[in-house]
Enzyme design. Structure first.
Site, PDB file in Angstrom:
ATOM      1  N   ASP A  11       0.793  -1.218   0.000  1.00  0.00           N
ATOM      2  CA  ASP A  11       0.000   0.000   0.000  1.00  0.00           C
ATOM      3  C   ASP A  11       0.832   1.278   0.000  1.00  0.00           C
ATOM      4  OD1 ASP A  11      -2.485  -1.213  -0.183  1.00  0.00           O
ATOM      5  OD2 ASP A  11      -2.607  -1.548   1.975  1.00  0.00           O
ATOM      6  N   TYR A  48      -9.645  -0.109   1.596  1.00  0.00           N
ATOM      7  CA  TYR A  48      -9.215  -0.194   2.989  1.00  0.00           C
ATOM      8  C   TYR A  48      -9.153   1.193   3.624  1.00  0.00           C
ATOM      9  CZ  TYR A  48      -7.511  -4.898   1.927  1.00  0.00           C
ATOM     10  OH  TYR A  48      -7.419  -6.199   1.547  1.00  0.00           O
TER      11      TYR A  48
END
Length: 324
Positions: free
Chosen positions: A98, A184
């Protein structure tokens, strides 16, 4: 046991079981006990630090001091990894790093009363991109949080002496930022404790990445079904933090404290001969190289991957300085 709880009913909520009163909120009767500076936290109960930021991995904390003494040079999230499995090659080979998405560039403005308590203070984040600087307002919130339990307490009434009670209220200072990386949401908290402890927590929320599945073919091997032909996909989150400690100076060592079983033989006091005596024993060890201080997923070390280690505590200490 007497029940001294008073039950009250709000007339507006009694008409419908689905209508609930609002949740409790915190308040500060004497005002805030922390003070901010342009660089970060100027002071809270002896704590101070500076806050940095990177578009890749997000906020970082520098020069963390407790009562004027530096304990951490740098504390920063380095990477957030998510690895998936699934019934198809696409799902089973899905691996997310990420920081590539941009944890630090995915911060959004925080909402008072939901993302943070209503009494929180806020700071902006400015990032530099090829198009120029971009400022995200109210991207960091800072607030003091009551733990709801005492930091320490004791009630004593034994030994024939007068009974006494002593306690200290428990609270922490929280520095929070929330990164929305596609589906997320990472709620990242730094918590500073009154006893000098530092805690980092990350709560994952948002919505799950789901996939097609056949209950007849796959059962529950790859996740739990949400709908007739749709299932959540089994995955793991692993977050890596860099922690550069300065414990009583910059000359630090890693120490492993292991709890092992001890068996000794000694003569008993009843004249029955030699009897075994069992106890727990603490063994301290300073690793000579990095492999001894690393851990595999199963808890074993890189130095001996097949060995099941005893309960082990990791410490960072200054061998040249003692508390007392």
């Amino acid at each position: 046991m007497a029940n001294n709880t008073t039950n009250t009913t709000n007339s507006s909520s009694s008409s419908s079981s689905s209508c609930q009163p609002p949740p409790p909120i915190q308040y500060e009767p004497g005002g805030r006990r922390f003070r901010l500076s342009p660089a970060g936290l100027d002071n809270w109960m002896g704590w101070s630090l500076s806050i940095g930021h990177r578009p890749t991995a997000g906020i970082s904390y520098w020069d963390m001091r407790f009562r004027g003494e530096r304990v951490v040079y740098e504390l920063a999230l380095q990477e957030a990894y998510a690895g998936y499995g699934g019934p198809t090659p696409m799902q089973s080979h899905t691996q997310y790093l990420d920081s590539h998405w941009g944890l630090g560039s995915a911060y959004k403005e925080l909402v008072a009363g939901l993302d943070c308590p209503v009494n929180a203070a806020y700071m902006d984040i400015t990032s530099s991109y090829s198009s120029g600087p971009v400022t995200q307002r109210n991207a960091i919130c800072i607030f003091e949080l009551s733990l709801g339990h005492p930091l320490l307490r004791h009630w004593a009434d034994a030994g024939g002496g007068p009974a006494y009670y002593g306690a200290l209220p428990g609270s922490v200072l929280v520095i929070r930022a929330i990164s929305a990386v596609y589906n997320y949401d990472y709620i990242q908290d730094l918590r500073l404790h009154l006893d000098g402890s530092i805690e980092v927590t990350v709560h994952t929320t948002g919505y799950v990445q789901s996939a097609w599945y056949s209950r007849a073919r796959h059962g529950y091997k790859y996740g739990y079904p949400y709908w007739r032909d749709n299932s959540g996909t089994i995955h793991d989150h692993s977050l890596n933090w860099k922690v550069d400690l300065d414990v009583a100076g910059a000359s630090n060592s890693v120490r492993l404290d292991q709890v092992i079983a001890q068996e000794e033989l000694q003569d008993d006091d009843l004249g029955l001969g030699t009897m075994p005596w069992y106890s727990k024993q603490l063994v301290q060890h300073f690793p000579e190289h990095e492999a001894e201080a690393s851990l595999y997923w199963n808890g074993s070390s890189k130095a001996d991957p097949q060995a099941a280690p005893p309960p082990t505590l990791f410490y960072v200490v200054n061998e040249d300085k003692l508390n007392k």
